[in-house]
Design an enzyme around this catalytic site. Structure first.
Site: not given
Ligand code: HSE
Length: 451
Positions: A206, A210
């Site tokens: 994730d 980003k």
């Molecule tokens: N799962 C992500 C986090 C939030 O823990 O920051 C959504 O991008």
């Protein structure tokens, strides 16, 4: 035409879970203020969700609820489709269909854009529609806006961020309570900070999605998630968090994108480091003190210096804050020519950079090494000799009685190095690991001063 006469922008939501519900609530609660800012109303008139009962509970009579997302895309009255489904599968098909139908798109889907962004932005450009994605990076923090618009005068040198709240929460708890990863993960799941399947968060995927988006906007390069180095926190031990602390460092999962002009690449123009991994950061830096589920992003620009953006990176209304901001941007630009808009990735699509993403071996950083060694004369000299042979300069060495070692003939050595290439460091580690006096696999972590 006076602003009073502009018709409201009509929005269709695909998915009304946590973020969709927040978007509905925020738009409703602040509708008058939002109308004054946007110059026209913004109304959610249609919602698609497989759980139509739940969707009806959230929106009441305010919007038409359907189970089929394609009914929203096919509705000629809808100006903007907000995709809040997530993932690469059906979400990709729906976003491309919405674009093909001439709808502007708002999405919080970092996975989709980090992997398929090139295709999606090209399709949107072709159709002359906006694809806005403020909510995709660091939730409520307007980092896309800051990078794309506020910092547009700068040559950005690097971006480094805590852009995953789940892992930051876990790391904070590990440090606070001295607990191991597995124990804290279970607790985070119980408290709802980590999902039932936390793989994307804890494996760094994730955050890397980003970071990929940030790298594209910072340097005007295409999104290249496939070239990103992705490393999560699952192998991090409480021991290293403790030793780092003793040396004045906190360990954070950072997404890093850095321009490198010094490196020779086939194109002869330098390159970009794109990496996500646990990182030692000096405790005195603000970002080292970002705790719990909070996010923060540092941006270094040649004109502005270092700037930092801090806030909630997830959650219903914080993420809705970003979605609604995108809707306001679209409302203001609805009747403007595409050329008047901010480019998707900050740079004009015809002026994208060919800067390559560098292989990990060429990344330059400093390192933390932990070695379990035999506690006898000459061991340290051998190790420092190997580092010297590789041209690696040592910043600090400490020796610690390892907690779990009962015999007095072993010890932990922690070595902090100055900057060197990852490739050079790996060669030195291989040579050190081969020594009979090195008794366990060497732990390697990266360290960034972020000065
Ligand atoms: N799962 C992500 C986090 C939030 O823990 O920051 C959504 O991008």
């Amino acid at each position: 035409m006076s602003q009073e006469q502009l018709r409201p922008v009509r929005v269709g939501l695909l998915g009304i879970g946590t973020v969709g519900g927040g978007t509905f609530t925020v738009l409703k609660r602040n509708q008058e203020e939002i109308r004054r800012r946007a110059g026209r109303g913004i109304e959610i008139t249609m919602v698609a969700d497989l759980n139509t009962e739940l969707a009806k509970k959230v929106v009441g009579d305010a919007a038409q609820v359907v189970a089929d997302a394609r009914a929203v895309i096919a509705n000629p009255d809808i100006d903007v489709v907000v995709e809040l489904i997530g993932g690469y599968g059906v979400a990709k098909a729906l976003v491309l269909e919405a674009i093909a139908a001439g709808k502007h798109v708002v999405t919080a889907n970092k996975a989709l854009l980090a992997v398929h962004g090139t295709e999606i932005f090209a399709a949107a450009r072709e159709k002359g529609v906006i694809v806005a994605f403020e909510a995709a990076v660091a939730g409520g923090i307007p980092i896309i806006k800051a990078l794309r618009e506020g910092l547009t005068a700068n040559q950005v040198q690097w971006v480094a961020g805590i852009i995953n709240g789940t892992t930051n929460f876990i790391l904070s708890e590990m440090r606070d309570k001295g607990l191991d990863f597995d124990v804290v993960l279970k607790e985070a799941q119980r408290l709802g900070y980590a999902e039932a399947d936390p793989t994307f968060d804890i494996e760094g995927v994730d955050a890397a999605h980003k970071a990929t988006l940030l790298s594209a906007i910072a340097f005007g390069i295409p999104v290249q998630f496939d070239k990103a180095h992705v490393e999560g926190i699952t192998k991090l031990s409480a021991t290293d968090i403790k030793y780092a602390e003793q040396l004045g460092y906190r360990i954070k999962l950072l997404g890093i994108a850095r321009r490198r002009d010094d490196v020779k690449t086939p194109a002869g123009i330098g390159g970009v480091e794109l990496r996500t991994h646990p990182t030692l950061v000096p405790m005195k830096r603000l970002i080292a003190n970002v705790e719990g589920a909070m996010n923060a992003v540092l941006v270094q620009g040649d004109a502005v210096g270092t700037t930092m953006y801090y806030g909630k990176g997830a959650g219903s209304e914080p993420t809705a804050s970003a979605v609604v901001a995108d809707l306001v941007d679209i409302a203001r630009l609805l009747d403007a020519a595409p050329a008047a808009r901010v480019p998707y990735l900050a740079f004009q699509p015809d002026s994208m950079s060919a800067l390559p993403v560098l292989p990990l071996d060429q990344v330059v950083t400093s390192f933390y090494l932990r070695l379990r060694v035999a506690d006898k004369a000459g061991v340290l000299a051998k190790l420092t000799g190997i580092l010297a042979d590789q041209g690696i300069s040592i910043d600090a060495v400490i020796q610690r009685e390892a907690d779990e070692v009962s015999e007095g003939n072993q010890t932990d050595l922690i070595i902090l190095t100055h900057e060197t290439t990852e490739g050079g460091m790996n060669q030195a580690i291989a040579a050190m690991q081969a020594l009979p006096t090195v008794l366990a696999p060497i732990v390697k972590l990266r360290k960034e001063e972020l000065a």
